[in-house]
Write a protein that holds these residues in place. Structure first.
Motif, PDB file in Angstrom:
ATOM      1  N   LEU A   4      -7.396   0.385 -10.932  1.00  0.00           N
ATOM      2  CA  LEU A   4      -6.448   1.504 -10.975  1.00  0.00           C
ATOM      3  C   LEU A   4      -5.800   1.716  -9.618  1.00  0.00           C
ATOM      4  CD1 LEU A   4      -8.322   4.274 -12.986  1.00  0.00           C
ATOM      5  CD2 LEU A   4      -6.108   3.261 -13.570  1.00  0.00           C
ATOM      6  N   ARG A  23      -3.649   5.028  -8.331  1.00  0.00           N
ATOM      7  CA  ARG A  23      -3.051   6.310  -8.709  1.00  0.00           C
ATOM      8  C   ARG A  23      -1.692   6.499  -8.050  1.00  0.00           C
ATOM      9  NH1 ARG A  23      -2.004   9.858 -12.404  1.00  0.00           N
ATOM     10  NH2 ARG A  23      -2.818  11.981 -12.145  1.00  0.00           N
ATOM     11  N   CYS A  24      -1.468   5.809  -6.931  1.00  0.00           N
ATOM     12  CA  CYS A  24      -0.172   5.926  -6.249  1.00  0.00           C
ATOM     13  C   CYS A  24       0.919   5.142  -6.962  1.00  0.00           C
ATOM     14  CB  CYS A  24      -0.274   5.446  -4.810  1.00  0.00           C
ATOM     15  SG  CYS A  24      -1.383   6.429  -3.801  1.00  0.00           S
ATOM     16  N   GLY A  25       0.517   4.179  -7.807  1.00  0.00           N
ATOM     17  CA  GLY A  25       1.522   3.432  -8.564  1.00  0.00           C
ATOM     18  C   GLY A  25       2.146   2.284  -7.804  1.00  0.00           C
ATOM     19  N   THR A  26       1.321   1.388  -7.279  1.00  0.00           N
ATOM     20  CA  THR A  26       1.846   0.246  -6.524  1.00  0.00           C
ATOM     21  C   THR A  26       1.895  -1.027  -7.371  1.00  0.00           C
ATOM     22  OG1 THR A  26      -0.357  -0.340  -5.689  1.00  0.00           O
ATOM     23  CG2 THR A  26       0.933   1.173  -4.355  1.00  0.00           C
ATOM     24  N   TYR A  27       1.808  -0.883  -8.676  1.00  0.00           N
ATOM     25  CA  TYR A  27       1.615  -2.059  -9.530  1.00  0.00           C
ATOM     26  C   TYR A  27       2.717  -3.103  -9.437  1.00  0.00           C
ATOM     27  CZ  TYR A  27      -1.879   0.979 -11.799  1.00  0.00           C
ATOM     28  OH  TYR A  27      -2.938   1.804 -12.065  1.00  0.00           O
ATOM     29  N   THR A  28       3.973  -2.663  -9.389  1.00  0.00           N
ATOM     30  CA  THR A  28       5.036  -3.678  -9.382  1.00  0.00           C
ATOM     31  C   THR A  28       4.972  -4.491  -8.081  1.00  0.00           C
ATOM     32  OG1 THR A  28       6.577  -1.950  -8.661  1.00  0.00           O
ATOM     33  CG2 THR A  28       6.626  -2.540 -10.988  1.00  0.00           C
ATOM     34  N   ARG A  29       4.587  -3.823  -6.989  1.00  0.00           N
ATOM     35  CA  ARG A  29       4.468  -4.583  -5.739  1.00  0.00           C
ATOM     36  C   ARG A  29       3.226  -5.480  -5.751  1.00  0.00           C
ATOM     37  NH1 ARG A  29       7.193  -1.496  -0.627  1.00  0.00           N
ATOM     38  NH2 ARG A  29       8.582  -0.186  -1.843  1.00  0.00           N
ATOM     39  N   ILE A  30       2.183  -5.044  -6.441  1.00  0.00           N
ATOM     40  CA  ILE A  30       0.988  -5.906  -6.539  1.00  0.00           C
ATOM     41  C   ILE A  30       1.352  -7.207  -7.242  1.00  0.00           C
ATOM     42  CG2 ILE A  30      -1.242  -6.129  -7.730  1.00  0.00           C
ATOM     43  CD1 ILE A  30      -1.760  -3.160  -6.982  1.00  0.00           C
ATOM     44  N   ALA A  33       0.817  -1.214   0.000  1.00  0.00           N
ATOM     45  CA  ALA A  33       0.000   0.000   0.000  1.00  0.00           C
ATOM     46  C   ALA A  33       0.849   1.261   0.000  1.00  0.00           C
ATOM     47  CB  ALA A  33      -0.927   0.015   1.205  1.00  0.00           C
ATOM     48  N   GLN A  34       0.359   2.263  -0.690  1.00  0.00           N
ATOM     49  CA  GLN A  34       0.803   3.629  -0.421  1.00  0.00           C
ATOM     50  C   GLN A  34      -0.364   4.279   0.324  1.00  0.00           C
ATOM     51  OE1 GLN A  34       3.033   5.717  -3.486  1.00  0.00           O
ATOM     52  NE2 GLN A  34       3.816   3.783  -4.275  1.00  0.00           N
ATOM     53  N   CYS A  35      -1.230   5.033  -0.370  1.00  0.00           N
ATOM     54  CA  CYS A  35      -2.346   5.613   0.386  1.00  0.00           C
ATOM     55  C   CYS A  35      -3.309   4.543   0.864  1.00  0.00           C
ATOM     56  CB  CYS A  35      -3.081   6.661  -0.445  1.00  0.00           C
ATOM     57  SG  CYS A  35      -4.244   5.985  -1.654  1.00  0.00           S
ATOM     58  N   GLY A  36      -3.370   3.430   0.149  1.00  0.00           N
ATOM     59  CA  GLY A  36      -4.193   2.309   0.568  1.00  0.00           C
ATOM     60  C   GLY A  36      -5.610   2.320   0.042  1.00  0.00           C
ATOM     61  N   TYR A  37      -6.012   3.405  -0.588  1.00  0.00           N
ATOM     62  CA  TYR A  37      -7.421   3.549  -0.952  1.00  0.00           C
ATOM     63  C   TYR A  37      -7.886   2.504  -1.958  1.00  0.00           C
ATOM     64  CZ  TYR A  37     -11.824   5.931  -1.954  1.00  0.00           C
ATOM     65  OH  TYR A  37     -13.153   6.250  -2.091  1.00  0.00           O
ATOM     66  N   CYS A  38      -7.035   2.186  -2.921  1.00  0.00           N
ATOM     67  CA  CYS A  38      -7.437   1.220  -3.951  1.00  0.00           C
ATOM     68  C   CYS A  38      -7.276  -0.216  -3.491  1.00  0.00           C
ATOM     69  CB  CYS A  38      -6.592   1.413  -5.207  1.00  0.00           C
ATOM     70  SG  CYS A  38      -4.883   0.825  -5.009  1.00  0.00           S
TER      71      CYS A  38
END
Ligand code: FES
Ligand code: FES
Lengths: 154, 774
Positions: free
Chosen positions: A130, A132-139, A94-99
């Protein structure tokens, strides 16, 4: 009175059956873990499971949920220890965690259908969510880790 | 509802004031009392001198341990986080700092969120990549002071010299006698002691840090986030709460001419329709006005809004059109503009240069689109107002609400929730103002205003649009000799002052007037006029985006024109290692930092270039269709450089196998979050370069939701992102920011990579389908 089964509990519902399940969950049932991001099935923030399958709650009318079992992030596991949740924590996804509630619900559904997904499988299935914080590589990494945690494979 | 009838937010986010039943021994919030002597921040003593860094911010810095730390009788340590958490990890990093100096065991530390109260907590405006850069030193002092107070209390009880008692991992230890006791045992006594003077504080040596600089710290909010329990602004629920949406003027400065709410009022669940006054231009943080629907749930409000019939008076910006405005900017940059930095004789040198380029770069408006759109809840009772919101600037919100409700500021409380992304959008509290006006319209009942995605995109405070023209020349050997940059972009100053036509010093100082190119003898920067026709606002890294994009693309273009390697050209432009005071170059704001301390340090700029070049194996041979691009930039007193590798298929399909990014922000407090901020910046930079655009037609934003305002998804994300830390353990360097500096080098590195792969130089963002069809 019609009822909706959410996380194993029946909730009475008297309102307009066209109300999107998202707003029923958030405003009526008080289950705010499921997020609003777009209202048009474009972002995946509202992803829940309808009879175990990832579904966008923002475009699912309450009527469609009356005969189904709804699972939200609050009900994915008893102690927050679903392998996907564990992996998410371990890699600090997570970054902001919202998504992330939506991401986790989508990933859990993916692993049910495909216990050992490739990066291409992950990209194909998770592209509706989506971040927006850009956590895709960690996902991606966390989904692979969840596979390991599930035990069957690596 | 929780026991006190408040919102069912997690205890972590419950305002401190509600915790009276707990016997906090360092009274959290006591900083507001008269006895708050506090510790004067070192520079605050020099009244006359210009203040920099956190001391120069409204409210300054606070370091009173009694404000930030509470210790329970059972030893539980509670640390107050006074900054907005929006994904940068500040709720984890702040307690790491305090707990380290306190010698606390992190597993016994809890974090609480401070309400907005600048007088008590110091500046809380969470933007400008400032939180840790500013708060590191005062938070260390707070932790060390509390530790010394505990040591002194134990020493008194044991009747031994204070110098012989040491706090070690949540215990007080007297080695000679073998006495030891937990923090809880002496918390009460310690709280009664005076706070030690700053000069007597024993701050830890860097080698003794337990948490600061250590990798792999788990986020304090992980459990809540993965189980859906984390409370964002949109998740606030109050007894008797009503739900609202607002139909706002689609054009900046527009107003409602007439409206018919009959059909809307007939929607079941609708409680009230409330017209709101339109905002004047410039609107600053004021709500935009329009017609609000208040209902019993969000969906009823949204449905009813669809049934409103509104005729708008679009006002003076009705003609704003992106294509026409681009032409205006092009005209502007093709003639000399206001001179803002000058060295040598650039025009003459350009004239003579055998190798030269002239290039114009266009960067459109973009929308922030945090995944959580703006949402705020306000309740007014007995002449006092409480707001719950995901806001980056709680003090600005407090000021706005006091103004709108005509209340003294002390009667306004802002409760900070988690932010579902901010990126600068939530530095503007207009949406909280709406909730306040609507609560007032229903006798103070709690009202939650939700912005739909359409609202968020159409009525954003948009990132500026920019046209950047660069003419540059190299001599016969390919050495750079002249650099002329004209920048035309509406200023954020236009939000606050009418007729603002030039970028402010702080905006020009984002990568232009402070540009670290000292290897080129003739350098000139001009700023032609550009008027604003919509709300322009801060977007993550702000004017660094267009400035760095143009500059770093032009470096590669000049290299190509002179037949040189882009990295070598970049290093030549930067020149030999030196430290330059940016205030000697131009009127400089230097991100509020002391220009003699936070210099433009070209050794550090070169350092990140070298690091990223090495890590990406710059210069390696690549198969056809692949290319590497490089870019470097200083922003927020931090140095970053990126190398992007792209693969472009024959049909124009683009893939990004790998991105390397190096960061030198000085000492990294929480390396794990530095890495994640770099990863996020890379992806956000790619997203805006490839896809991001808001166009205007007839004064209105054309894009409305994620189908036409598209963002990078997981299938467009790089296969690999590698983050490289430079000088990450060097505590002697002045601290730089982390949240924003990762972004600026990414778009130009990507476009330079596309050129390397395809020979196609794209100067208009976003790339979108410009690679299709050869
Ligand atoms: S809110 Fe349902 S997909 Fe975006
Ligand atoms: S973590 Fe912020 S939107 Fe995904």
């Amino acid at each position: 009175m019609p009822t909706i089964n959410v996380n194993g509990r029946d909730h009475a519902f008297e309102g307009n059956p066209e109300m999107p399940l998202l707003w029923f969950l958030r405003d009526v049932a008080g289950l705010t873990g499921t997020k609003f991001g777009c209202g048009m099935a474009l972002c995946g923030a509202c992803t829940i499971h309808l009879d175990g399958v990832a579904t966008r709650a923002c475009v699912t009318p309450v009527a469609a949920a009356l005969t189904a079992k709804v699972t939200t992030i609050e009900g994915l596991s008893v102690d927050g220890d679903h392998p996907v949740q564990q992996a998410w924590k371990e890699l600090n996804v997570a970054q902001c965690g919202y998504c992330q509630a939506g991401q986790i619900m989508q990933a859990a559904s993916l692993l049910k259908q495909k216990p050992k997904p490739s990066d291409a499988d992950i990209d194909a299935t998770m592209a509706g969510n989506l971040c927006r914080c850009g956590t895709y590589t960690r996902i991606r990494a966390a989904i692979h880790l969840a596979v390991v945690k599930t035990g069957g494979a690596a | 509802m929780s026991a006190d009838g408040q919102i069912p937010v997690k205890p972590l986010d419950v305002p401190i004031a509600n915790e009276s039943r707990r016997a906090f021994l360092f009274g959290l919030g006591a900083g507001a009392l008269v006895l708050a002597v506090g510790l004067p921040a070192p520079r605050a003593l020099a009244q006359e001198a210009k203040k920099y860094g956190g001391d120069g911010m409204p409210g300054g810095l606070k370091d009173d341990p009694r404000t930030f730390i509470a210790i329970d009788a059972d030893g539980t340590v509670t640390i107050l986080n006074h900054r907005a958490e929006m994904g940068q990890g500040v709720r984890t990093s702040v307690p790491m700092i305090v707990a380290d100096e306190l010698e606390a065991d992190f597993s016994r530390v809890r974090v609480r969120q401070a309400p907005g109260d600048q007088e008590t907590y110091g500046n809380q405006n969470t933007d400008g990549s400032r939180s840790i850069r500013h708060a590191f030193a005062p938070l260390r002092r707070a932790g060390a002071a509390a530790r010394q107070m505990l040591e002194a209390a134990a020493a008194a009880a044991w009747a031994v010299p204070a110098s012989e008692v040491r706090a070690v991992n949540h215990e007080l230890v007297h080695a000679k006698s073998g006495k030891r006791a937990g923090f809880g045992a002496f918390a009460e006594a310690a709280a009664k002691l005076p706070v030690p003077e700053a000069a007597t504080l024993r701050l830890k040596a860097a080698k003794d840090f337990r948490y600061i600089g250590k990798d792999g710290r788990a986020l304090v909010d992980n459990d809540d986030i993965v189980t859906g329990k984390a409370t964002f602004g949109i998740d606030v629920r109050l007894d008797g709460m009503l739900y609202a949406v607002v139909a706002r003027p689609p054009v900046y400065g527009g107003r409602v001419r007439t409206h018919d709410a009959k059909a809307a009022l007939a929607v079941p669940g609708v409680v009230k329709v409330v017209p709101l006054d339109g905002a004047p231009i410039p609107s600053a943080f004021l709500p935009l006005g329009g017609i609000a629907i208040i209902a019993e749930n969000t969906w009823a409000a949204i449905e009813a809004r669809r049934k409103l019939a509104i005729e708008w008076d679009d006002g003076p910006n009705a003609g704003y059109d992106s294509a026409a405005y681009r032409a205006t900017l092009e005209t502007a940059v093709r003639a000399p503009g206001k001179l803002v930095r000058d060295a040598g004789d650039t025009y003459a040198a350009l004239e003579r240069a055998p190798n030269k380029i002239a290039a114009e770069y266009y960067i459109p408006h973009i929308a922030h689109a945090p995944m959580e759109a703006p949402v705020a809840t306000v309740r007014i009772t007995d002449g006092a107002c409480e707001a719950w919101a995901s806001v980056q600037a709680p003090e600005a919100a407090r000021t706005l609400l006091a103004e709108l409700l005509k209340l003294p500021k002390e009667k306004v409380t802002i409760h900070q929730t988690l932010l579902g992304g901010g990126f600068g959008r939530k530095s503007k509290p207009d949406f909280i103002g709406e909730a306040a006006l609507l609560s007032k319209a229903v006798d103070g009942k709690p009202v939650k205003v939700t912005w739909t995605r359409e609202d968020d995109i159409v009525n954003d405070y948009f990132h500026t649009v920019a046209l950047e023209r660069i003419e540059a020349g190299a001599d016969a050997k390919g050495k750079p000799v002249a650099w002329l940059h004209r920048t035309a972009a509406p200023s954020i100053g236009s939000l606050f002052g009418p007729d603002t036509k030039h970028q402010r010093a702080g905006e020009l100082g984002q990568g232009l007037t402070d540009l670290g190119f000292f290897g080129v003898p003739n350098l000139r920067i001009e700023n032609p006029e550009a008027a604003a026709h919509t709300r322009i606002g801060w977007f993550r890294s702000v004017y660094n985006i267009p400035h760095a994009f143009a500059t770093q693309c032009a470096v590669a273009e000049l290299a190509h024109a002179a037949g040189r390697d882009p990295k070598d050209m970049l290093l030549d432009l930067i020149g030999s290692p030196r430290q330059v005071d940016p205030s000697t170059l131009a009127e400089a704001s230097n991100y509020g930092e002391d220009p003699k301390v936070h210099t433009v340090d070209t050794a550090r700029l070169r350092g990140v270039v070298d690091a990223v070049a090495k890590a990406s194996r710059w210069g390696r041979t690549l198969p056809k269709g692949r290319g590497l691009g490089i870019a470097a930039h200083r922003s927020f007193a931090t140095y970053t450089a990126a190398v992007v590798e792209v693969e472009v298929a024959a049909d124009g399909t683009l893939r990004i196998p790998r991105v390397d990014i190096a960061i030198d922000c000085g000492l990294q407090i929480n390396p794990e979050r530095v890495r994640s901020q770099m990863e996020g910046s890379v992806i956000q930079g790619i997203s805006l370069a490839l896809l991001g655009e808001i166009r205007f037609a007839k004064g209105r934003a054309v894009q409305t939701n994620f189908h036409d305002y598209t963002l990078t998804r997981i299938d467009g994300a790089p296969a690999e992102i590698h983050v490289h830390a430079v000088n990450a353990t060097d505590a002697s360097l002045p601290l730089g920011g982390v949240g924003e500096p990762g972004l600026p080098p990414v778009p130009p590195a990507l476009l330079n990579a596309i050129f390397a792969a395809t020979g196609k130089r794209i100067r208009t963002l976003p790339v979108r389908d410009q690679l299709r069809g050869g």
